[in-house]
Each structure stands twice: as C-alpha cells, then as structure tokens.
Design a protein around this motif. Structure first.
Motif, PDB file in Angstrom:
ATOM      1  N   MET A  13       0.818  -1.212   0.000  1.00 56.60           N
ATOM      2  CA  MET A  13       0.000   0.000   0.000  1.00 56.60           C
ATOM      3  C   MET A  13       0.857   1.270   0.000  1.00 56.60           C
ATOM      4  O   MET A  13       0.621   2.192  -0.771  1.00 56.60           O
ATOM      5  N   ILE A  14       1.859   1.309   0.880  1.00 56.80           N
ATOM      6  CA  ILE A  14       2.710   2.512   0.898  1.00 56.80           C
ATOM      7  C   ILE A  14       3.616   2.522  -0.336  1.00 56.80           C
ATOM      8  O   ILE A  14       3.769   3.553  -0.996  1.00 56.80           O
ATOM      9  N   ASP A  34       9.504  -6.282  -4.785  1.00 55.91           N
ATOM     10  CA  ASP A  34       8.705  -7.017  -3.798  1.00 55.91           C
ATOM     11  C   ASP A  34       9.007  -8.509  -3.973  1.00 55.91           C
ATOM     12  O   ASP A  34       9.463  -8.939  -5.035  1.00 55.91           O
ATOM     13  N   THR A  78       9.588  -0.315   2.722  1.00 55.88           N
ATOM     14  CA  THR A  78       8.300  -0.594   3.394  1.00 55.88           C
ATOM     15  C   THR A  78       8.051  -2.096   3.462  1.00 55.88           C
ATOM     16  O   THR A  78       6.962  -2.524   3.816  1.00 55.88           O
ATOM     17  N   VAL A  81       5.345  -6.549   7.194  1.00 58.74           N
ATOM     18  CA  VAL A  81       3.894  -6.620   7.406  1.00 58.74           C
ATOM     19  C   VAL A  81       3.426  -5.402   8.209  1.00 58.74           C
ATOM     20  O   VAL A  81       4.156  -4.889   9.051  1.00 58.74           O
ATOM     21  N   ILE A 119      10.602   2.766   6.562  1.00 63.19           N
ATOM     22  CA  ILE A 119       9.252   3.053   7.078  1.00 63.19           C
ATOM     23  C   ILE A 119       8.699   1.856   7.859  1.00 63.19           C
ATOM     24  O   ILE A 119       7.775   1.979   8.659  1.00 63.19           O
ATOM     25  N   ASN A 121       7.723  -0.886  10.415  1.00 61.04           N
ATOM     26  CA  ASN A 121       7.571  -0.852  11.878  1.00 61.04           C
ATOM     27  C   ASN A 121       8.045  -2.146  12.546  1.00 61.04           C
ATOM     28  O   ASN A 121       8.067  -3.186  11.894  1.00 61.04           O
ATOM     29  N   MET A 144      11.491   7.191   8.705  1.00 58.68           N
ATOM     30  CA  MET A 144      10.373   8.138   8.567  1.00 58.68           C
ATOM     31  C   MET A 144       9.305   7.795   9.594  1.00 58.68           C
ATOM     32  O   MET A 144       8.794   6.685   9.598  1.00 58.68           O
ATOM     33  N   LEU A 148       5.292  12.218   9.602  1.00 56.92           N
ATOM     34  CA  LEU A 148       3.894  11.778   9.622  1.00 56.92           C
ATOM     35  C   LEU A 148       3.205  12.172  10.937  1.00 56.92           C
ATOM     36  O   LEU A 148       2.110  12.757  10.924  1.00 56.92           O
ATOM     37  N   HIS A 176       8.555   6.221  17.537  1.00 58.46           N
ATOM     38  CA  HIS A 176       7.261   6.189  16.838  1.00 58.46           C
ATOM     39  C   HIS A 176       6.399   5.126  17.517  1.00 58.46           C
ATOM     40  O   HIS A 176       6.388   3.979  17.129  1.00 58.46           O
TER      41      HIS A 176
HETATM   42  P1  A3D Z   1       1.697  -3.832   2.856  1.00 59.92           P
HETATM   43  O1  A3D Z   1       0.655  -3.242   1.964  1.00 59.92           O
HETATM   44  O2  A3D Z   1       1.418  -5.164   3.467  1.00 59.92           O
HETATM   45  O3  A3D Z   1       3.060  -3.919   2.001  1.00 59.92           O
HETATM   46  C1  A3D Z   1       4.190  -4.567   2.478  1.00 59.92           C
HETATM   47  C2  A3D Z   1       4.828  -5.279   1.285  1.00 59.92           C
HETATM   48  O4  A3D Z   1       6.065  -5.851   1.719  1.00 59.92           O
HETATM   49  C3  A3D Z   1       3.974  -6.426   0.720  1.00 59.92           C
HETATM   50  O5  A3D Z   1       3.696  -6.197  -0.655  1.00 59.92           O
HETATM   51  C4  A3D Z   1       4.859  -7.660   0.914  1.00 59.92           C
HETATM   52  O6  A3D Z   1       4.757  -8.610  -0.156  1.00 59.92           O
HETATM   53  C5  A3D Z   1       6.250  -7.034   0.955  1.00 59.92           C
HETATM   54  N1  A3D Z   1       7.268  -7.866   1.580  1.00 59.92           N
HETATM   55  C6  A3D Z   1       7.135  -8.726   2.640  1.00 59.92           C
HETATM   56  N2  A3D Z   1       8.329  -9.319   2.868  1.00 59.92           N
HETATM   57  C7  A3D Z   1       9.215  -8.809   1.960  1.00 59.92           C
HETATM   58  C8  A3D Z   1      10.589  -9.030   1.701  1.00 59.92           C
HETATM   59  N3  A3D Z   1      11.310  -9.901   2.422  1.00 59.92           N
HETATM   60  N4  A3D Z   1      11.160  -8.357   0.688  1.00 59.92           N
HETATM   61  C9  A3D Z   1      10.449  -7.474  -0.060  1.00 59.92           C
HETATM   62  N5  A3D Z   1       9.133  -7.241   0.127  1.00 59.92           N
HETATM   63  C10 A3D Z   1       8.537  -7.902   1.135  1.00 59.92           C
HETATM   64  O7  A3D Z   1       2.082  -2.826   4.039  1.00 59.92           O
HETATM   65  P2  A3D Z   1       2.102  -1.222   4.007  1.00 59.92           P
HETATM   66  O8  A3D Z   1       2.728  -0.759   2.749  1.00 59.92           O
HETATM   67  O9  A3D Z   1       0.770  -0.719   4.408  1.00 59.92           O
HETATM   68  O10 A3D Z   1       3.081  -0.947   5.254  1.00 59.92           O
HETATM   69  C11 A3D Z   1       4.449  -1.293   5.175  1.00 59.92           C
HETATM   70  C12 A3D Z   1       5.144  -1.105   6.519  1.00 59.92           C
HETATM   71  O11 A3D Z   1       5.122   0.276   6.887  1.00 59.92           O
HETATM   72  C13 A3D Z   1       4.524  -1.862   7.697  1.00 59.92           C
HETATM   73  O12 A3D Z   1       5.548  -2.426   8.506  1.00 59.92           O
HETATM   74  C14 A3D Z   1       3.784  -0.776   8.471  1.00 59.92           C
HETATM   75  O13 A3D Z   1       3.651  -1.089   9.836  1.00 59.92           O
HETATM   76  C15 A3D Z   1       4.738   0.376   8.259  1.00 59.92           C
HETATM   77  N6  A3D Z   1       4.152   1.707   8.489  1.00 59.92           N
HETATM   78  C16 A3D Z   1       4.949   2.613   9.118  1.00 59.92           C
HETATM   79  C17 A3D Z   1       4.487   3.882   9.349  1.00 59.92           C
HETATM   80  C18 A3D Z   1       5.375   4.868  10.040  1.00 59.92           C
HETATM   81  O14 A3D Z   1       5.011   6.002  10.208  1.00 59.92           O
HETATM   82  C19 A3D Z   1       6.693   4.464  10.492  1.00 59.92           C
HETATM   83  C20 A3D Z   1       3.201   4.245   8.953  1.00 59.92           C
HETATM   84  C21 A3D Z   1       2.412   3.305   8.308  1.00 59.92           C
HETATM   85  C22 A3D Z   1       2.907   2.029   8.076  1.00 59.92           C
END
Ligand code: A3D
Length: 320
Positions: A13-14, A34, A78, A81, A119, A121, A144, A148, A176
């Motif tokens: 998503m991000i 990915d 990102t 999970v 990013i 967590n 980051m 946010l 965070h």
């Molecule tokens: P999501 O949409 O699940 O995307 C994560 C992607 O990572 C998926 O497409 C997975 O296939 C991929 N992935 C898993 N393992 C691997 C790997 N070994 N190598 C490469 N890709 C892989 O999650 P999201 O995009 O919503 O969020 C991503 C992360 O950001 C999560 O850990 C959230 O908790 C974090 N996050 C942090 C903040 C901050 O402000 C710090 C805010 C929102 C989310």
C-alpha cells in the motif's frame, strides 16, 4: 544530467503510493521491488500508463530480484507486514526483523551509495537493524515517522483553530509509538506557541490535551477504520518529502529517526529528532532545548526504543 533512480523496497500500500507520487513529481525513474511476483510489475505498469496523462518523463519497472535496485540514489523501505486491528507496532518485530536482514543485504550489494529511508515498523528498531544489516553510513540511513506524526498533529490543530496548515509548525520527537513526544512548547500556530494559544482562548487546555492524545494514537485510529492494514497516503507523502530534501539538497529540518551520537543525551540508537537532510543525508541534528517535563517524556520514549533493540539483539545475535 541522468535521471535519479528511486528504489521502493516493498510494493504494497505505501510502496504503490510512493511510486505514484514519485512519478507525478517526476523525481526520477522508479523501481518497485517485492517478493510477491507480479505485484511490483503490475503497479509499475499501471502507473507508467498514467504518465502520459500528466506528462511525466520517468520510467517505472517492477522487480523480484535485488539486481533491479542496482545503483539506486534513494531506497525507501516498506517491506514487511503492517498492523491489523488489536496489534501494536511492536507485535511486528520478529517477522519484520527478518525482512530487514534480507533488505539490508540487498541494499549493501546493489545500492551501497543510496540514501535509505526506512518506514517498516516498529520503526526506530527496524531502522537501527537495517543500518547494521546494510553496513551503510549512519547519515545515509534514516527512519520516517516524525514527519507523519507531526503532520497529523498539525492537521488536528488546523481543524481546531481554523488556521491554514501552511501556517502551522508542529513537532513530535522520540520513538514512533505510544510514547512519542508531541512538542507542545515548540509547535506553533500562526507563530504562536501552543501554550499561548490556550492562554489567548483559541482552545482550552483539555482540548489541547485531547489533540496531543489523538496524535499519539493517530496510527491506531486509521487501523481501526481500515480494518485491513494501516495508513498509507500520509506515510508515503511524508517519506517523499524526505527523499526530495536529499535529492534536491533542500536542507530541510524535519523530525526523523536519525542516529544520535550524544544529542539529546542519546547515544548509539535511532530516535525521532529534528534532522537537517541534504545531499549528504542527515547532515545535522538540531537540538531543541527541553524542560524537565519534556526530558522525562523523551527519556521514557528512548527507554521503549531500547527495549525493542534489546529484543532484536535477542533474536539475531549478529546485531550489536
Ligand atoms: P503492505 O501493503 O502489506 O506492504 C508490504 C509489502 O512488503 C507487501 O507487498 C509484501 O509482499 C512485501 N514484503 C514482505 N516481505 C518482503 C521481503 N522480504 N522483501 C520485499 N518485500 C517484502 O504494508 P504497508 O505498505 O501498508 O506498510 C508497510 C510497513 O510500513 C509496515 O511495517 C507498516 O507497519 C509500516 N508503516 C509505518 C508507518 C510509520 O510512520 C513508520 C506508517 C504506516 C505504516
């Protein structure tokens, strides 16, 4: 001058939102990476097919192999999970630490000169681990979260006061998580520090306390509404602003998880502090003066980050 290359490691998503913004802003060519086959290729192609509509001359590609990120100028991580309702960020530690190892090694081999923005967590522990796994200099690896959290704080203040977000400067420091430290004395609306806003009757102390509390729980509020994952538009915009400051040597001072060497009394870990980001990565940490109350909250937050780092060391013996 050749176009810059931006590698997005994790295309969920991000990651997808980052690619869209980077393309619209013509920041450079984008590689989405990915482990899920087809996902980065599909998102890359979809966004590439939108570029003629807004005349952006950048390429977008997808990759399942780290060779795809070769020579990247910026890597935004990102991978891992996100939270689901009922989970804390810390519940993600075990699984995301293993992901950081794979990602760090991929960056070390293929993009050792990149500026890396993490990013994933739990943020402050993951960026610390990612720096070790990648072996990149501390100033080139940053987390980051503060941009946010501060943007959420500013939005809530704007909603309450009716003042444009353009004239609000809000700061959150520390880790965070629930222990983050919204900096009430250092945040301003129309140039007025928040305690003066209360004194002048713009809002009551209870209302300000409510905004501070909502800021701390801002991520959870979105998780509870979405039910399937966590926030992605605001996190992506926040990381892009940091990438831009590096790529364009803007030297913006933003709250970021930066490696501290004694600043704010913190040594050897990453935690949210005001960081000047320019062509050399994190070029300086700006030290706010904290009163005893703020020092106490900041230390509480640092203690929580240290607890997560100890947990990482317990899982992976190679981490120091
Ligand atoms: P999501 O949409 O699940 O995307 C994560 C992607 O990572 C998926 O497409 C997975 O296939 C991929 N992935 C898993 N393992 C691997 C790997 N070994 N190598 C490469 N890709 C892989 O999650 P999201 O995009 O919503 O969020 C991503 C992360 O950001 C999560 O850990 C959230 O908790 C974090 N996050 C942090 C903040 C901050 O402000 C710090 C805010 C929102 C989310």
């Amino acid at each position: 001058m050749a176009r810059k290359k931006i590698a997005l490691i994790g295309s969920g998503m991000i990651g997808g939102t980052l690619a869209h913004i980077a393309a619209r802003e013509e920041l450079g060519d984008v590689v989405l990476f990915d482990i899920a086959e087809g996902l980065p290729q599909g998102k890359g192609l979809d966004i590439a097919e939108s570029t003629p509509v807004y005349n952006s001359s950048v390429d977008l590609k997808g990759a399942n192999d780290y060779e795809g990120i070769a020579g990247a100028d910026v890597c935004i991580v990102t991978a891992g999970v996100p939270r689901k309702p009922g989970m804390s960020r810390d519940d993600l530690l075990g699984i995301n630490l293993k992901v950081m190892k794979a990602v760090g090694e991929g960056i070390k081999t293929h993009a050792p000169n990149a500026f890396v923005i993490c990013i994933t967590n739990p943020l402050d522990a993951m960026v610390w681990a990612l720096q070790q796994f990648s072996g990149l200099p501390h100033n080139k690896v940053v987390g980051m979260a503060g941009v946010l959290d501060s943007s959420r704080f500013a939005y809530f203040l704007s909603e309450k006061t009716g003042v444009s977000v353009a004239d609000i400067h809000a700061w959150t420091l520390g880790g965070h998580g629930d222990t983050m430290v919204p900096m009430v004395r250092h945040s301003t609306v129309g140039g007025l520090p928040l305690p003066q806003l209360v004194a002048q009757g713009w809002m009551t102390q209870e209302e300000l306390d409510g905004i501070v509390d909502r800021t701390r729980k801002g991520g959870g509020e979105i998780v509870a509404l979405l039910k399937t994952g966590s926030a992605y538009y605001a996190p992506a915009e926040s990381a892009i602003s940091m990438a831009k400051s590096y790529l364009k040597d803007q030297k913006r001072v933003v709250p970021a998880a930066a490696y501290c060497k004694g600043q704010f009394g913190v040594d050897g870990i990453y935690v949210g502090v005001p960081a000047l980001i320019g062509a050399d990565g994190v070029e300086k940490i700006v030290e706010f003066d904290l009163n005893d109350d703020e020092k106490g909250m900041f230390q509480n937050s640092v203690d929580a980050v240290n607890g997560l780092i100890d947990a990482c060391k317990g899982i992976d013996g190679s981490l120091k």
